[in-house]
Enzyme design. Structure first.
Site, PDB file in Angstrom:
ATOM      1  N   THR A 121      30.392  -9.525  -3.855  1.00 24.46           N
ATOM      2  CA  THR A 121      29.696 -10.083  -2.683  1.00 24.46           C
ATOM      3  C   THR A 121      28.206  -9.810  -2.784  1.00 24.46           C
ATOM      4  O   THR A 121      27.817  -8.713  -3.180  1.00 24.46           O
ATOM      5  CB  THR A 121      30.226  -9.414  -1.395  1.00 24.46           C
ATOM      6  N   ARG A 124      42.164 -15.187   5.640  1.00 26.74           N
ATOM      7  CA  ARG A 124      41.798 -13.764   5.502  1.00 26.74           C
ATOM      8  C   ARG A 124      40.272 -13.609   5.531  1.00 26.74           C
ATOM      9  O   ARG A 124      39.565 -14.354   4.879  1.00 26.74           O
ATOM     10  CB  ARG A 124      42.365 -13.231   4.182  1.00 26.74           C
ATOM     11  N   ASP A 153      35.060  -7.573   5.071  1.00 32.33           N
ATOM     12  CA  ASP A 153      34.026  -6.860   5.822  1.00 32.33           C
ATOM     13  C   ASP A 153      32.722  -7.660   5.956  1.00 32.33           C
ATOM     14  O   ASP A 153      31.904  -7.382   6.827  1.00 32.33           O
ATOM     15  CB  ASP A 153      33.686  -5.553   5.097  1.00 32.33           C
ATOM     16  N   GLY A 172      33.024  -4.755  -2.065  1.00 30.92           N
ATOM     17  CA  GLY A 172      34.245  -4.071  -2.497  1.00 30.92           C
ATOM     18  C   GLY A 172      35.433  -4.603  -1.722  1.00 30.92           C
ATOM     19  O   GLY A 172      35.430  -5.761  -1.304  1.00 30.92           O
ATOM     20  N   GLY A 176      37.183  -5.357   1.270  1.00 33.00           N
ATOM     21  CA  GLY A 176      36.808  -5.458   2.680  1.00 33.00           C
ATOM     22  C   GLY A 176      37.751  -4.717   3.611  1.00 33.00           C
ATOM     23  O   GLY A 176      37.324  -4.109   4.593  1.00 33.00           O
TER      24      GLY A 176
HETATM   25  C1  SD4 Z   1      35.626  -8.963   0.949  1.00 36.34           C
HETATM   26  N1  SD4 Z   1      33.896  -7.334   0.470  1.00 36.34           N
HETATM   27  O1  SD4 Z   1      35.823 -10.115   1.310  1.00 36.34           O
HETATM   28  C2  SD4 Z   1      34.386  -8.660   0.162  1.00 36.34           C
HETATM   29  C3  SD4 Z   1      34.773  -8.755  -1.255  1.00 36.34           C
HETATM   30  C4  SD4 Z   1      33.734  -8.666  -2.180  1.00 36.34           C
HETATM   31  O2  SD4 Z   1      33.320 -10.253  -3.834  1.00 36.34           O
HETATM   32  O3  SD4 Z   1      32.882  -7.790  -2.195  1.00 36.34           O
HETATM   33  N2  SD4 Z   1      33.940  -9.728  -2.962  1.00 36.34           N
HETATM   34  O4  SD4 Z   1      36.421  -8.060   1.133  1.00 36.34           O
END
Ligand code: SD4
Length: 317
Positions: free
Chosen positions: A150, A178, A181, A202, A204
Site C-alpha cells: 500500500t 473486504r 486499514d 501490511g 490491515g
Molecule cells: C490492506 N494494508 O488492505 C492493506 C494491504 C497492503 O498492499 O498494505 N496492501 O490490508
C-alpha cells in the site's frame, strides 16, 4: 521547511515530483495528492490504483484515506470500483463535515457526480496474475495473501501543515467487500500538525487492531521520537498479537514529526520507504526487522532499479 515520507520504493517518482511542488511553496494537500496519484496511475504497481490486483471475483476494489492535520478533516473511500484516483476522491470528501467516508456504490455515485475520471482498472497483466494465483492456490495451497504494497505518505509543507494519505487495492484475492486499514483513520493513516503524522502498510486486519497510526502519533505527542514511537508501537502490537493468537501479520509503518524528523519500523525482512526533505536528495531506504529492531540502510541504485525491473518483468503463467 518541507519534508515527506512514503511507504515502499514505488513511491519514489511521485515523491520526487511532489517535492518540486513543495519547493514552489505548494501545500502538503496538493503535494500528497500528486505523489499518490503517480503511484495509482502507474500500471505496473500491482497493489494500488490502475493495475491493482483484483479480489477473489476478479474485480478491482480500491480503498483510500486522507487526513489534514491542521483541521482534523478526514475523507475516505472503501471498496470503490472503476475510478482511477481514489486518493483524490478521499481528499474531496474531507472537505465535508458529514458523509466523509463512503463505500462501494455510494462512493461511486459521489465520484461520478463530482466528475472524477472513470477507468476500467483491471489490466491484462492483473488478469494474468489472477489466473496464475488461482492455479498456484490449487497446486500448492498458497494462502491468497502474501506480500503487501500500500502507498501511504505523510507530508509537511512550509506552513507547517501535515497531511497523511493512503491508497491501495488491498489484499490480492481478498473477499468481495473486504476492506483493510488503509481507509480507516487512525489505522492506515493519521495526521496532527501540532505533532506529526504516521501511515501503515501490511495486513490491515492486524494493523487496525492496534489503531497503529494513531498510536504512533500519540506516542510522539508524549515525547517519543518518530523512530522510537514507530518501533515501540510495532513491537507492542506484534507481541500482543503473537501472545493472543500465536501469530502476527505484516506490520510496517513510517512517521514524521512536525520538525521533519522521521521514523520507520517493521516486523518483516523486506520493507522499503522513501524520504525527501528540503536540502536533501530524495532517498530510498530499506528496512529489516532483526530481533525486534528495525535496521535501516540506504538502498543502492542497483536495488532501486531492480525493483522496477522485477515489477515489469513478463509473467510466466
Ligand atoms: C490492506 N494494508 O488492505 C492493506 C494491504 C497492503 O498492499 O498494505 N496492501 O490490508
Amino acid at each position: 521547511m518541507w519534508a515527506m515520507i512514503a511507504t515502499w520504493r514505488m513511491a519514489l517518482e511521485g515523491v520526487e515530483e511532489a517535492g518540486q511542488l513543495l519547493k514552489e511553496g505548494k501545500g502538503s494537500g496538493e503535494a500528497i495528492e500528486h505523489a499518490i496519484r503517480c503511484v495509482e496511475d502507474f500500471p505496473f504497481f500491482k497493489s494500488v490504483g490502475y493495475g491493482g490486483l483484483p479480489n477473489e471475483e476478479m474485480v478491482v476494489e480500491l480503498d483510500a484515506g486522507y487526513m489534514d492535520g491542521n483541521t482534523m478533516a478526514v475523507g475516505a473511500v472503501a471498496g470503490i470500483k472503476d475510478f482511477a484516483n481514489p486518493i483524490s476522491i478521499a481528499k474531496e470528501l474531507s472537505k465535508d463535515t458529514v458523509n466523509c467516508v463512503l463505500v462501494a456504490e455510494g462512493a461511486e455515485k459521489y465520484a461520478s457526480k463530482k466528475g472524477f475520471e472513470r477507468k476500467n482498472l483491471l489490466t491484462d497483466r492483473a488478469k494474468q496474475l489472477y489466473r496464475k494465483r488461482v492455479k498456484e492456490i490449487k497446486e500448492r495451497e498458497l494462502k491468497p495473501y502474501d506480500g503487501h504494497d500500500t502507498v501511504g505518505e505523510v507530508v509537511l509543507d512550509c506552513t507547517g501543515r501535515i497531511v497523511a494519505g493512503t491508497s491501495t487495492s488491498g489484499l490480492f484475492m481478498k473477499r468481495a467487500g473486504r476492506i483493510g486499514d488503509s481507509p480507516i483513520v487512525g489505522g492506515g493513516f493519521y495526521a496532527d500538525s501540532e505533532v506529526g503524522g504516521a501511515t501503515a502498510t501490511g495486513l490491515g486486519e492486524d494493523l487496525m487492531k492496534g489503531c497503529i497510526s494513531y498510536e504512533i502519533v500519540r506516542k510522539m505527542k508524549e515525547g517519543l521520537t518518530p523512530q522510537e514511537a514507530c518501533q515501540k508501537t510495532v513491537n507492542e502490537l506484534d507481541a500482543k498479537l503473537k501472545k493472543s493468537r500465536g501469530l502476527a501479520g505484516d506490520l510496517s509503518v513510517v512517521a514524521m514529526d512536525k520538525n521533519g524528523n522521521y521514523g520507520c519500523a517493521t516486523n518483516i525482512q523486506n520493507f522499503s520507504f522513501v524520504v525527501y526533505r528540503e536540502n536533501e536528495e530524495p532517498t530510498v531506504y530499506r528496512a529489516q526487522n532483526i530481533d525486534g529492531n528495525t535496521i535501516i540502510s540506504k538502498a543502492t541504485q542497483e536495488w532501486i532499479d531492480e525493483y522496477i525491473r522485477e515489477r515489469m518483468a513478463p509473467i510466466q503463467e
